[in-house]
Design a protein around this motif. Structure first.
Motif, PDB file in Angstrom:
ATOM      1  N   ASP A   1       0.874  -1.169   0.000  1.00 27.80           N
ATOM      2  CA  ASP A   1       0.000   0.000   0.000  1.00 27.80           C
ATOM      3  C   ASP A   1       0.912   1.219   0.000  1.00 27.80           C
ATOM      4  OD1 ASP A   1      -2.422  -1.429   0.059  1.00 27.80           O
ATOM      5  OD2 ASP A   1      -2.223  -1.721   2.232  1.00 27.80           O
ATOM      6  N   MET A   2       0.897   1.943  -1.109  1.00 29.68           N
ATOM      7  CA  MET A   2       1.775   3.108  -1.252  1.00 29.68           C
ATOM      8  C   MET A   2       0.988   4.375  -0.929  1.00 29.68           C
ATOM      9  SD  MET A   2       4.122   2.065  -4.533  1.00 29.68           S
ATOM     10  CE  MET A   2       5.585   2.941  -3.935  1.00 29.68           C
ATOM     11  N   GLN A   3       1.650   5.277  -0.214  1.00 26.28           N
ATOM     12  CA  GLN A   3       1.029   6.534   0.188  1.00 26.28           C
ATOM     13  C   GLN A   3       1.396   7.649  -0.786  1.00 26.28           C
ATOM     14  OE1 GLN A   3       1.838   7.388   4.308  1.00 26.28           O
ATOM     15  NE2 GLN A   3       1.524   5.259   4.913  1.00 26.28           N
ATOM     16  N   GLU A   4       0.508   8.615  -0.888  1.00 25.75           N
ATOM     17  CA  GLU A   4       0.692   9.770  -1.768  1.00 25.75           C
ATOM     18  C   GLU A   4       1.635  10.786  -1.121  1.00 25.75           C
ATOM     19  OE1 GLU A   4       0.624  12.369  -4.681  1.00 25.75           O
ATOM     20  OE2 GLU A   4      -0.539  10.528  -4.858  1.00 25.75           O
ATOM     21  N   LEU A   5       2.454  11.433  -1.967  1.00 26.81           N
ATOM     22  CA  LEU A   5       3.304  12.519  -1.482  1.00 26.81           C
ATOM     23  C   LEU A   5       3.525  13.528  -2.597  1.00 26.81           C
ATOM     24  CD1 LEU A   5       4.953  13.541   0.981  1.00 26.81           C
ATOM     25  CD2 LEU A   5       6.922  12.353  -0.013  1.00 26.81           C
ATOM     26  N   HIS A   6       3.281  14.777  -2.335  1.00 27.34           N
ATOM     27  CA  HIS A   6       3.566  15.906  -3.228  1.00 27.34           C
ATOM     28  C   HIS A   6       2.855  15.860  -4.582  1.00 27.34           C
ATOM     29  CE1 HIS A   6       6.554  17.125  -0.339  1.00 27.34           C
ATOM     30  NE2 HIS A   6       7.296  16.055  -0.541  1.00 27.34           N
ATOM     31  N   ASN A   7       1.853  15.054  -4.731  1.00 24.27           N
ATOM     32  CA  ASN A   7       1.134  14.931  -6.003  1.00 24.27           C
ATOM     33  C   ASN A   7       2.053  14.583  -7.180  1.00 24.27           C
ATOM     34  OD1 ASN A   7      -1.489  15.518  -4.993  1.00 24.27           O
ATOM     35  ND2 ASN A   7      -0.892  17.673  -4.844  1.00 24.27           N
ATOM     36  N   ASN A   8       3.130  13.826  -6.885  1.00 18.87           N
ATOM     37  CA  ASN A   8       4.023  13.378  -7.965  1.00 18.87           C
ATOM     38  C   ASN A   8       4.662  12.024  -7.680  1.00 18.87           C
ATOM     39  OD1 ASN A   8       6.070  13.949  -6.113  1.00 18.87           O
ATOM     40  ND2 ASN A   8       6.664  15.861  -7.112  1.00 18.87           N
ATOM     41  N   GLU A   9       4.383  11.466  -6.506  1.00 24.05           N
ATOM     42  CA  GLU A   9       5.026  10.201  -6.144  1.00 24.05           C
ATOM     43  C   GLU A   9       4.181   9.412  -5.151  1.00 24.05           C
ATOM     44  OE1 GLU A   9       8.291  10.918  -2.833  1.00 24.05           O
ATOM     45  OE2 GLU A   9       8.261  12.617  -4.236  1.00 24.05           O
ATOM     46  N   LYS A  10       4.429   8.110  -5.143  1.00 25.15           N
ATOM     47  CA  LYS A  10       3.858   7.206  -4.147  1.00 25.15           C
ATOM     48  C   LYS A  10       5.044   6.568  -3.434  1.00 25.15           C
ATOM     49  CE  LYS A  10      -0.340   7.622  -5.945  1.00 25.15           C
ATOM     50  NZ  LYS A  10      -1.445   8.280  -5.326  1.00 25.15           N
ATOM     51  N   TYR A  11       4.877   6.298  -2.134  1.00 22.62           N
ATOM     52  CA  TYR A  11       6.001   5.723  -1.388  1.00 22.62           C
ATOM     53  C   TYR A  11       5.530   4.634  -0.429  1.00 22.62           C
ATOM     54  CZ  TYR A  11       4.659   8.449   2.724  1.00 22.62           C
ATOM     55  OH  TYR A  11       3.976   8.967   3.794  1.00 22.62           O
ATOM     56  N   TYR A  12       6.496   3.782  -0.068  1.00 26.14           N
ATOM     57  CA  TYR A  12       6.243   2.685   0.868  1.00 26.14           C
ATOM     58  C   TYR A  12       7.531   2.428   1.655  1.00 26.14           C
ATOM     59  CZ  TYR A  12       5.836  -2.086   2.602  1.00 26.14           C
ATOM     60  OH  TYR A  12       5.837  -3.201   3.399  1.00 26.14           O
ATOM     61  N   TYR A  13       7.417   2.264   2.989  1.00 28.18           N
ATOM     62  CA  TYR A  13       8.581   1.965   3.822  1.00 28.18           C
ATOM     63  C   TYR A  13       8.698   0.452   4.046  1.00 28.18           C
ATOM     64  CZ  TYR A  13       9.766   6.756   4.936  1.00 28.18           C
ATOM     65  OH  TYR A  13      10.178   8.067   4.844  1.00 28.18           O
ATOM     66  N   PHE A  14       9.873  -0.098   3.704  1.00 24.59           N
ATOM     67  CA  PHE A  14      10.174  -1.508   3.963  1.00 24.59           C
ATOM     68  C   PHE A  14      10.445  -1.708   5.449  1.00 24.59           C
ATOM     69  CE2 PHE A  14      11.787  -1.093  -0.482  1.00 24.59           C
ATOM     70  CZ  PHE A  14      10.968  -2.040  -1.084  1.00 24.59           C
ATOM     71  N   GLU A  15      10.257  -2.941   5.911  1.00 21.73           N
ATOM     72  CA  GLU A  15      10.600  -3.272   7.292  1.00 21.73           C
ATOM     73  C   GLU A  15      12.116  -3.313   7.480  1.00 21.73           C
ATOM     74  OE1 GLU A  15       8.673  -6.779   8.782  1.00 21.73           O
ATOM     75  OE2 GLU A  15       6.724  -6.131   8.030  1.00 21.73           O
ATOM     76  N   ASN A  16      12.824  -3.773   6.435  1.00 19.46           N
ATOM     77  CA  ASN A  16      14.283  -3.890   6.513  1.00 19.46           C
ATOM     78  C   ASN A  16      14.937  -2.998   5.465  1.00 19.46           C
ATOM     79  OD1 ASN A  16      14.275  -5.997   8.525  1.00 19.46           O
ATOM     80  ND2 ASN A  16      13.537  -7.353   6.912  1.00 19.46           N
ATOM     81  N   ALA A  17      16.145  -2.580   5.771  1.00 21.99           N
ATOM     82  CA  ALA A  17      16.886  -1.713   4.852  1.00 21.99           C
ATOM     83  C   ALA A  17      17.382  -2.499   3.641  1.00 21.99           C
ATOM     84  CB  ALA A  17      18.068  -1.089   5.582  1.00 21.99           C
ATOM     85  N   LEU A  18      17.496  -1.798   2.535  1.00 24.66           N
ATOM     86  CA  LEU A  18      18.108  -2.342   1.321  1.00 24.66           C
ATOM     87  C   LEU A  18      19.454  -1.654   1.127  1.00 24.66           C
ATOM     88  CD1 LEU A  18      15.095  -2.279  -1.199  1.00 24.66           C
ATOM     89  CD2 LEU A  18      15.992  -4.233   0.040  1.00 24.66           C
ATOM     90  N   PRO A  19      20.373  -2.300   0.419  1.00 22.62           N
ATOM     91  CA  PRO A  19      21.638  -1.621   0.135  1.00 22.62           C
ATOM     92  C   PRO A  19      21.352  -0.368  -0.696  1.00 22.62           C
ATOM     93  CG  PRO A  19      21.470  -3.684  -1.100  1.00 22.62           C
ATOM     94  CD  PRO A  19      20.288  -3.609  -0.212  1.00 22.62           C
ATOM     95  N   ASN A  20      22.124   0.675  -0.467  1.00 18.39           N
ATOM     96  CA  ASN A  20      21.885   1.900  -1.226  1.00 18.39           C
ATOM     97  C   ASN A  20      23.184   2.586  -1.587  1.00 18.39           C
ATOM     98  OD1 ASN A  20      22.463   4.067   0.886  1.00 18.39           O
ATOM     99  ND2 ASN A  20      21.006   2.756   1.954  1.00 18.39           N
ATOM    100  N   ALA A  21      23.117   3.338  -2.645  1.00 21.23           N
ATOM    101  CA  ALA A  21      24.230   4.156  -3.127  1.00 21.23           C
ATOM    102  C   ALA A  21      23.588   5.409  -3.702  1.00 21.23           C
ATOM    103  CB  ALA A  21      25.046   3.413  -4.169  1.00 21.23           C
ATOM    104  N   SER A  22      23.119   6.253  -2.827  1.00 23.23           N
ATOM    105  CA  SER A  22      22.304   7.378  -3.266  1.00 23.23           C
ATOM    106  C   SER A  22      23.121   8.511  -3.872  1.00 23.23           C
ATOM    107  CB  SER A  22      21.463   7.899  -2.106  1.00 23.23           C
ATOM    108  OG  SER A  22      22.299   8.378  -1.077  1.00 23.23           O
TER     109      SER A  22
END
Length: 170
Positions: free
Chosen positions: A90-111
């Motif tokens: 279930d993704m939540q609305e944000l800024h009228n341009n994106e949907k987001y969802y928080y995972f229970e566990n972290a994923l590797p990242n290289a932002s």
């Protein structure tokens, strides 16, 4: 005696020509020059590998009755994301341009800060927030690329306003 030397000399020359001709590069295969059948096998293997790689990098993103094909990037985050599939969130609305969802566990990242975010981009914010963009925008936030919907036409309409259920599958 001169005849025997001449005859021996001629025989030696003929034998040398035969030996040198048999050993010439035109008649030898080297490791640098594989046979045509080896080249054909290698080319076929490369096509199969590429096809398998492309199939592994493609996923479906389903919103309601509309399914979009997405291509995942070749990075650790996308590989870990695939391990979670199939995934319905279930993704939540944000800024009228994106949907987001928080995972229970972290994923590797290289932002990194993207120059431009485009409709259909699938990104990770921080180490645990999946973001699906449905409008183009510029940003100063950092994201890790996961993938991109190949043809985002109709994505904004499919996601609609407000929260939405989205399924990611292989």
């Amino acid at each position: 005696m001169k005849r025997k030397i001449k005859l021996s000399f001629i025989i030696t020359i003929v034998l040398m020509i035969c030996v040198l001709t048999a050993c010439s590069p035109k008649n030898q295969q080297t490791e640098a020059e594989p046979s045509a059948s080896v080249l054909q096998t290698t080319a076929a293997d490369e096509i199969n590998d590429t096809t398998q790689e492309k199939n592994m990098n493609k996923i479906n993103v389903t919103v309601g009755d509309k399914t979009f094909t997405a291509t995942l990037y070749d990075n650790e985050t996308a590989k870990e994301f695939v391990n979670l599939l199939p995934l319905t969130v279930d993704m939540q609305e944000l800024h009228n341009n994106e949907k987001y969802y928080y995972f229970e566990n972290a994923l590797p990242n290289a932002s990194s800060v993207p120059e431009l975010i485009q409709s259909g981009d699938i990104k990770l914010f921080g180490s645990d927030c999946l973001v699906l963009f449905y409008d183009d925008l510029t940003t100063s936030y950092s994201y890790t690329d996961i993938g991109k919907i190949d043809n985002p036409d109709g994505l904004k309409e499919a996601l609609g306003k407000g929260d939405v259920t989205v399924t990611f599958s292989e």
